[in-house]
Design a protein around this motif. Structure first.
Motif, short mmCIF file in Angstrom:
data_model
loop_
_atom_site.label_atom_id
_atom_site.label_comp_id
_atom_site.label_asym_id
_atom_site.label_seq_id
_atom_site.Cartn_x
_atom_site.Cartn_y
_atom_site.Cartn_z
N TYR A 53 0.84 -1.19 0.00
CA TYR A 53 0.00 0.00 0.00
C TYR A 53 0.88 1.24 0.00
O TYR A 53 1.77 1.40 0.84
N PRO A 55 0.23 5.53 -0.41
CA PRO A 55 -0.79 6.58 -0.53
C PRO A 55 -0.86 7.13 -1.95
O PRO A 55 0.16 7.43 -2.56
N GLY A 56 -2.07 7.20 -2.49
CA GLY A 56 -2.27 7.73 -3.83
C GLY A 56 -2.15 6.71 -4.92
O GLY A 56 -2.46 6.99 -6.09
N MET A 57 -1.70 5.50 -4.59
CA MET A 57 -1.55 4.46 -5.59
C MET A 57 -2.90 3.77 -5.85
O MET A 57 -3.71 3.60 -4.93
N GLU A 58 -3.15 3.38 -7.07
CA GLU A 58 -4.40 2.70 -7.41
C GLU A 58 -4.47 1.34 -6.73
O GLU A 58 -3.50 0.58 -6.71
N LYS A 59 -5.62 1.02 -6.18
CA LYS A 59 -5.81 -0.24 -5.47
C LYS A 59 -5.73 -1.41 -6.44
O LYS A 59 -6.37 -1.40 -7.50
#
Length: 231
Positions: A53, A55-59
């Motif tokens: 994970y 922050p800001g990364m596509e799930k």
């Protein structure tokens, strides 16, 4: 015991570094942690980082739902976020700290200490691990593990830096041995030996006398000196 403490501290350094940046591994388990310490290296390493994970990364489309013995059972479906590591990390840290205890090793379920159907439950396995944590590392460490074990969500679990704050600097055995050596050195430095009359029998008699006179600490220190001087 000292290796257990060393490995736990090494893992904490990695997890704290991730958490400070708002990152999480996402699938912490025993099989995803490498221990180069045992082959001449240092610290620990994490593998299987496809679900990391950031922050800001596509799930990702596909996420693990937690490895057996480490998954958080109170929330259904896969977890992905900055707090995902706190619960499984708590179990792994407890395993690292407690596997120097033979009773823990004998009681282990398999690749993990806890079977999947006992996670977050008050069972004999849980009681044993919490007891070992308290005995070896103190009530604060045991309390952190207990809070995480019964947490309602990953966000309710303690941050990893809290573990580091309360972990002792040395294993219980190391500390007890060092303190015994310090006491012996103190007695040896402060004990006035009147020439030849202080033979082994005389020292033993003096130690017994101290005990009879209500000075058990002095008696113990003198016995420790005798052990160091005559063995």
């Amino acid at each position: 015991p000292q290796e257990s403490l060393l490995l736990a501290r090494s893992l904490l350094q990695v997890l704290i570094s991730l958490e400070e940046k708002g990152l999480s591994h996402g699938d912490l388990s025993g099989v995803n942690i490498m221990l180069p310490h045992f082959v001449g290296g240092e610290g620990v390493s994490l593998v299987d980082v496809e679900q990391l994970y950031i922050p800001g990364m596509e799930k990702p489309d596909i996420l693990p739902e937690g490895s057996p013995g480490y998954g958080f059972p109170r929330m259904t479906g896969p977890l992905w976020g900055p707090f995902t590591d706190r619960f499984p990390g708590s179990i792994i840290l407890a395993e690292m700290l407690c596997f120097c205890e033979k009773d823990i090793v004998k009681a282990s379920w398999g690749e993990s200490y806890f079977p999947p159907d006992e996670i977050c439950k008050d069972t004999p396995l849980y009681d044993l691990m919490e007891g070992v944590l308290e005995e070896r590392y103190g009530s604060q460490i045991a309390a952190i593990f207990r809070r995480n074990w019964f947490a309602e969500s990953p966000e309710d679990c303690s941050p990893f830096v809290e573990w580091l704050i309360y972990l002792p600097d040395e294993a219980r055995e190391e500390k007890e041995e060092r303190e015994a050596e310090e006491r012996t050195a103190k007695v040896k430095a402060g004990l006035v030996l009147p020439k030849k009359e202080w033979d082994l029998e005389g020292l033993l008699a003096r130690a017994e006398e101290l005990g009879v006179k209500g000075d058990p600490r002095g008696a113990i220190e003198l016995y420790e000196y005798i052990l160091a001087a005559f063995t």
